[in-house]
Structure formats: structure tokens, C-alpha cells
Scaffold this motif. Structure first.
Motif, PDB file in Angstrom:
ATOM      1  N   ASP A 195     -25.102  15.957 -24.864  1.00  0.00           N
ATOM      2  CA  ASP A 195     -26.256  15.520 -23.864  1.00  0.00           C
ATOM      3  C   ASP A 195     -26.140  14.215 -23.887  1.00  0.00           C
ATOM      4  N   ARG A 196     -26.585  13.482 -22.758  1.00  0.00           N
ATOM      5  CA  ARG A 196     -26.500  11.966 -22.500  1.00  0.00           C
ATOM      6  C   ARG A 196     -27.942  11.758 -22.308  1.00  0.00           C
ATOM      7  N   PHE A 197     -28.627  10.539 -22.811  1.00  0.00           N
ATOM      8  CA  PHE A 197     -29.668  10.070 -22.305  1.00  0.00           C
ATOM      9  C   PHE A 197     -29.624   8.598 -21.319  1.00  0.00           C
ATOM     10  N   LEU A 198     -30.227   8.368 -20.536  1.00  0.00           N
ATOM     11  CA  LEU A 198     -30.206   7.060 -19.538  1.00  0.00           C
ATOM     12  C   LEU A 198     -31.380   6.477 -19.549  1.00  0.00           C
ATOM     13  N   PHE A 199     -31.334   5.354 -19.653  1.00  0.00           N
ATOM     14  CA  PHE A 199     -32.792   4.466 -19.678  1.00  0.00           C
ATOM     15  C   PHE A 199     -32.921   3.751 -18.181  1.00  0.00           C
TER      16      PHE A 199
END
Length: 121
Positions: free
Chosen positions: A14-18
Motif C-alpha cells: 500500500d502507498r500513502f501520498l501527501f
């Protein structure tokens, strides 16, 4: 169409973006914490560390009681140790710790009555 259920688990890929352009009039934004799952090996290591720490706590309780009382019979000592400890300790663990304290010459058995202990140190 049915609503898709929100997934609560986070996978390895899973990836998280700001989003730096995000603005909101509210002052607080709630972000839930992500807790890592503990492996079986880590859990065993933790239990081992806790049990070794508890042995020292049992020793300290026995010495504290014997230092105050000087002589005490086995049942009374076991009862007082159980009430002083803040965790559930088995009577066999306490007996083992009493034996080690006798070996290390903190206390001894009274010769006439083997169920009584005398504080030495």
C-alpha cells in the motif's frame, strides 16, 4: 450497486501520498495510528523478558517481608508475597525463588521446624 466496504488493514504494497494543497477550516485532523503486528518470535521474547523481570520482583518481595519479620513460617510468607505482588504469581514460582534465596544465603530454614524461615542478611 452495493457500497464497497472500507478496508481497515494495510498491506506491504500500500502507498500513502501527501496532499500539500489540502486545506480545511477545522483546526484538528484525526489520523489513526497504524500498529505493527507482533510476530510469534517477538511475542516469545517479550514474555521471556517479562517473566525474568517478575522473578526479581518476587525475590524483592520475599526479602522485604523477611527483613521486616526476621522469622516467618512458609504459609504466612506465601500469603504476604501473594498480597504484595501486583501480578498473579504461582506458588511454585515463589517456592523456587525462596529456594534460590536460601542458596544465596539471604535466609535459611530453622532446624527444629523446617516450615519456618529465618532472615540472614
Amino acid at each position: 450497486k452495493k457500497k464497497q466496504k472500507i478496508r481497515r488493514n494495510i498491506g506491504e504494497h500500500d502507498r500513502f501520498l501527501f496532499n500539500s494543497s489540502f486545506t480545511n477550516n477545522q483546526r484538528r485532523i484525526r489520523i489513526t495510528n497504524i500498529t505493527m503486528k507482533e510476530t510469534v518470535k517477538e511475542r516469545a521474547k517479550t514474555h521471556e523478558a517479562v517473566s525474568s523481570d517478575r522473578l526479581y520482583l518476587i525475590d524483592a518481595a520475599v526479602v522485604r517481608i523477611m527483613k521486616a519479620r526476621k522469622t516467618l513460617d512458609h504459609r504466612a510468607l506465601m500469603g504476604e508475597v501473594m498480597t504484595q505482588l501486583k501480578f498473579p504469581a504461582s506458588s511454585s514460582d515463589i517456592k523456587k525463588r525462596i529456594e534460590t534465596l536460601i542458596e544465596r544465603e539471604y535466609m535459611e530454614r530453622i532446624e527444629g521446624d523446617r516450615s519456618k524461615y529465618k532472615y540472614l542478611a
